[in-house]
Every structure is written in C-alpha cells, then in structure tokens.
Design a protein around this motif. Structure first.
Motif, PDB file in Angstrom:
ATOM      1  N   PHE A 168       0.848  -1.184   0.000  1.00  0.00           N
ATOM      2  CA  PHE A 168       0.000   0.000   0.000  1.00  0.00           C
ATOM      3  C   PHE A 168       0.888   1.240   0.000  1.00  0.00           C
ATOM      4  N   ALA A 169       0.593   2.179  -0.903  1.00  0.00           N
ATOM      5  CA  ALA A 169       1.419   3.379  -1.020  1.00  0.00           C
ATOM      6  C   ALA A 169       0.544   4.603  -1.282  1.00  0.00           C
ATOM      7  N   VAL A 170       1.075   5.744  -0.875  1.00  0.00           N
ATOM      8  CA  VAL A 170       0.420   7.044  -1.009  1.00  0.00           C
ATOM      9  C   VAL A 170       1.307   7.912  -1.905  1.00  0.00           C
ATOM     10  N   PRO A 171       0.727   8.644  -2.847  1.00  0.00           N
ATOM     11  CA  PRO A 171       1.559   9.551  -3.634  1.00  0.00           C
ATOM     12  C   PRO A 171       2.268  10.559  -2.724  1.00  0.00           C
ATOM     13  N   ALA A 172       3.562  10.741  -2.925  1.00  0.00           N
ATOM     14  CA  ALA A 172       4.355  11.650  -2.091  1.00  0.00           C
ATOM     15  C   ALA A 172       3.837  13.078  -2.163  1.00  0.00           C
ATOM     16  N   ALA A 173       3.229  13.459  -3.269  1.00  0.00           N
ATOM     17  CA  ALA A 173       2.714  14.825  -3.426  1.00  0.00           C
ATOM     18  C   ALA A 173       1.572  15.136  -2.463  1.00  0.00           C
ATOM     19  N   PHE A 174       1.018  14.115  -1.824  1.00  0.00           N
ATOM     20  CA  PHE A 174      -0.083  14.320  -0.876  1.00  0.00           C
ATOM     21  C   PHE A 174       0.410  14.715   0.511  1.00  0.00           C
ATOM     22  N   VAL A 175       1.737  14.747   0.690  1.00  0.00           N
ATOM     23  CA  VAL A 175       2.331  15.145   1.968  1.00  0.00           C
ATOM     24  C   VAL A 175       3.169  16.399   1.713  1.00  0.00           C
ATOM     25  N   ALA A 176       2.924  17.430   2.512  1.00  0.00           N
ATOM     26  CA  ALA A 176       3.667  18.688   2.353  1.00  0.00           C
ATOM     27  C   ALA A 176       3.980  19.275   3.720  1.00  0.00           C
ATOM     28  N   ASP A 177       5.207  19.662   3.931  1.00  0.00           N
ATOM     29  CA  ASP A 177       5.625  20.318   5.174  1.00  0.00           C
ATOM     30  C   ASP A 177       5.249  19.523   6.421  1.00  0.00           C
ATOM     31  N   GLY A 178       5.447  18.203   6.369  1.00  0.00           N
ATOM     32  CA  GLY A 178       5.213  17.365   7.524  1.00  0.00           C
ATOM     33  C   GLY A 178       3.753  17.137   7.873  1.00  0.00           C
ATOM     34  N   ALA A 179       2.847  17.337   6.900  1.00  0.00           N
ATOM     35  CA  ALA A 179       1.415  17.139   7.140  1.00  0.00           C
ATOM     36  C   ALA A 179       0.747  16.713   5.835  1.00  0.00           C
ATOM     37  N   PRO A 180      -0.426  16.085   5.930  1.00  0.00           N
ATOM     38  CA  PRO A 180      -1.167  15.816   4.693  1.00  0.00           C
ATOM     39  C   PRO A 180      -1.493  17.136   4.005  1.00  0.00           C
ATOM     40  N   LEU A 181      -1.460  17.161   2.694  1.00  0.00           N
ATOM     41  CA  LEU A 181      -1.806  18.359   1.935  1.00  0.00           C
ATOM     42  C   LEU A 181      -3.186  18.830   2.396  1.00  0.00           C
ATOM     43  N   PRO A 182      -3.286  20.019   2.998  1.00  0.00           N
ATOM     44  CA  PRO A 182      -4.550  20.455   3.601  1.00  0.00           C
ATOM     45  C   PRO A 182      -5.722  20.502   2.623  1.00  0.00           C
ATOM     46  N   GLU A 183      -5.470  20.846   1.377  1.00  0.00           N
ATOM     47  CA  GLU A 183      -6.528  20.970   0.384  1.00  0.00           C
ATOM     48  C   GLU A 183      -7.038  19.627  -0.119  1.00  0.00           C
ATOM     49  N   LEU A 184      -6.346  18.557   0.224  1.00  0.00           N
ATOM     50  CA  LEU A 184      -6.666  17.248  -0.322  1.00  0.00           C
ATOM     51  C   LEU A 184      -7.970  16.673   0.226  1.00  0.00           C
ATOM     52  N   ARG A 185      -8.214  16.773   1.516  1.00  0.00           N
ATOM     53  CA  ARG A 185      -9.381  16.143   2.136  1.00  0.00           C
ATOM     54  C   ARG A 185     -10.682  16.580   1.456  1.00  0.00           C
ATOM     55  N   GLY A 186     -10.890  17.866   1.311  1.00  0.00           N
ATOM     56  CA  GLY A 186     -12.119  18.367   0.698  1.00  0.00           C
ATOM     57  C   GLY A 186     -12.230  17.980  -0.762  1.00  0.00           C
ATOM     58  N   THR A 187     -11.108  18.001  -1.458  1.00  0.00           N
ATOM     59  CA  THR A 187     -11.106  17.628  -2.870  1.00  0.00           C
ATOM     60  C   THR A 187     -11.445  16.151  -3.022  1.00  0.00           C
ATOM     61  N   LEU A 188     -10.895  15.303  -2.161  1.00  0.00           N
ATOM     62  CA  LEU A 188     -11.230  13.880  -2.197  1.00  0.00           C
ATOM     63  C   LEU A 188     -12.709  13.663  -1.903  1.00  0.00           C
ATOM     64  N   SER A 189     -13.248  14.429  -0.998  1.00  0.00           N
ATOM     65  CA  SER A 189     -14.667  14.326  -0.674  1.00  0.00           C
ATOM     66  C   SER A 189     -15.531  14.651  -1.895  1.00  0.00           C
ATOM     67  N   VAL A 190     -15.162  15.697  -2.625  1.00  0.00           N
ATOM     68  CA  VAL A 190     -15.903  16.068  -3.833  1.00  0.00           C
ATOM     69  C   VAL A 190     -15.774  14.967  -4.890  1.00  0.00           C
ATOM     70  N   LEU A 191     -14.572  14.405  -5.042  1.00  0.00           N
ATOM     71  CA  LEU A 191     -14.384  13.324  -6.007  1.00  0.00           C
ATOM     72  C   LEU A 191     -15.181  12.082  -5.614  1.00  0.00           C
ATOM     73  N   ARG A 192     -15.260  11.777  -4.332  1.00  0.00           N
ATOM     74  CA  ARG A 192     -16.087  10.655  -3.861  1.00  0.00           C
ATOM     75  C   ARG A 192     -17.539  10.885  -4.255  1.00  0.00           C
ATOM     76  N   ASP A 193     -18.003  12.109  -4.029  1.00  0.00           N
ATOM     77  CA  ASP A 193     -19.381  12.441  -4.369  1.00  0.00           C
ATOM     78  C   ASP A 193     -19.633  12.294  -5.873  1.00  0.00           C
ATOM     79  N   ALA A 194     -18.588  12.455  -6.679  1.00  0.00           N
ATOM     80  CA  ALA A 194     -18.704  12.299  -8.125  1.00  0.00           C
ATOM     81  C   ALA A 194     -18.603  10.831  -8.549  1.00  0.00           C
ATOM     82  N   GLY A 195     -18.404   9.925  -7.588  1.00  0.00           N
ATOM     83  CA  GLY A 195     -18.351   8.498  -7.886  1.00  0.00           C
ATOM     84  C   GLY A 195     -16.967   7.930  -8.094  1.00  0.00           C
ATOM     85  N   TYR A 196     -15.943   8.690  -7.796  1.00  0.00           N
ATOM     86  CA  TYR A 196     -14.571   8.216  -7.976  1.00  0.00           C
ATOM     87  C   TYR A 196     -14.117   7.409  -6.767  1.00  0.00           C
TER      88      TYR A 196
END
Length: 137
Positions: free
Chosen positions: A68-96
């Motif tokens: 199991f692996a996570v794209p490195a671009a999803f981690v920035a400055d020692g934290a998950p990319l802050p903008e990612l959570r909401g964007t993933l939520s929108v993509l989930r709602d779109a059926g992704y």
C-alpha cells in the motif's frame, strides 16, 4: 470503498473506463509506503491508517509485493496536503474511488499549471474543487 487500505488491482472511474494501478506509475513519480508517510508526518503507522480512513489521505496497493502506497505529493511540510481532504470528498461524491481519484489528480491538464494536484499545491483549491464537482454531472 474510500479509506479502504486494502485497495484493488483495478477500478472503474466515473467515465466507465478501466484503470490499472500499474498505469498510475506513469502519472505518479514518487510513492510513499505507510511507514514512510508515518516518518514524514512524525506519527505512528496506526495514525496514518486513521488519516486514510478519515479521507485526509488516499493511496493504493501497487507493485509485485502489493504494498500500500500514497503519492508523495499528498504530503507537504510534515502534514497531509490540507486541500486534499475536501477535494477527495468532492471526487467521492462524483463516484470516484481511490484509484480513479489519484488518476484524476495526477493527469496533466493543459488549462492548469500541470495537473490538478500541482494546482492544489499552488493554491488553486477552489478551481480544482469546482472542476471535481463538475465531474458528477
């Protein structure tokens, strides 16, 4: 299923095309295993799994060993990319699902400075979420 750290070998994104995890390697240049993510975030692996379950991060199983692996671009400055959570939520709602979301985030777009994930990292959160929301229609 979102947050499922077991992943699958292939998935069907919103447009009905089959996506192979192997194809993601052409889009995502650097991956982090869960121990690597934990080290970068200063957390234990259990807390990283919780971030995956909560939708703050996303990843897939890949490679011969099905790690199991996570794209490195999803981690920035020692934290998950802050903008990612909401964007993933929108993509989930779109059926992704996880794989399709990663593919969409890393696919180059001529109308952006690179890919959606690059635009997120450069501060274009609203535009990327608007585009992700439009995928559901």
């Amino acid at each position: 299923m979102w947050g499922d750290v077991d992943g699958r070998a292939a998935s069907e994104p919103g447009d009905g095309t089959l996506v192979s995890v192997d194809d993601l390697d052409a889009l995502v240049s650097q991956w982090l295993t869960l121990p690597d993510v934990a080290e970068q975030l200063g957390l234990d692996v259990g807390k990283v799994r919780r971030l995956l379950q909560d939708g703050a991060l996303v990843g897939v199983r890949r490679g011969e060993r099905n790690v199991f692996a996570v794209p490195a671009a999803f981690v920035a400055d020692g934290a998950p990319l802050p903008e990612l959570r909401g964007t993933l939520s929108v993509l989930r709602d779109a059926g992704y699902d996880d794989e399709a979301a990663i593919r969409w985030l890393f696919t180059p777009d001529d109308s952006l400075p690179g890919s959606p994930v690059q635009a997120l990292r450069s501060g274009s959160k609203t535009e990327i979420r608007r585009r992700a929301q439009a995928l559901a229609f």
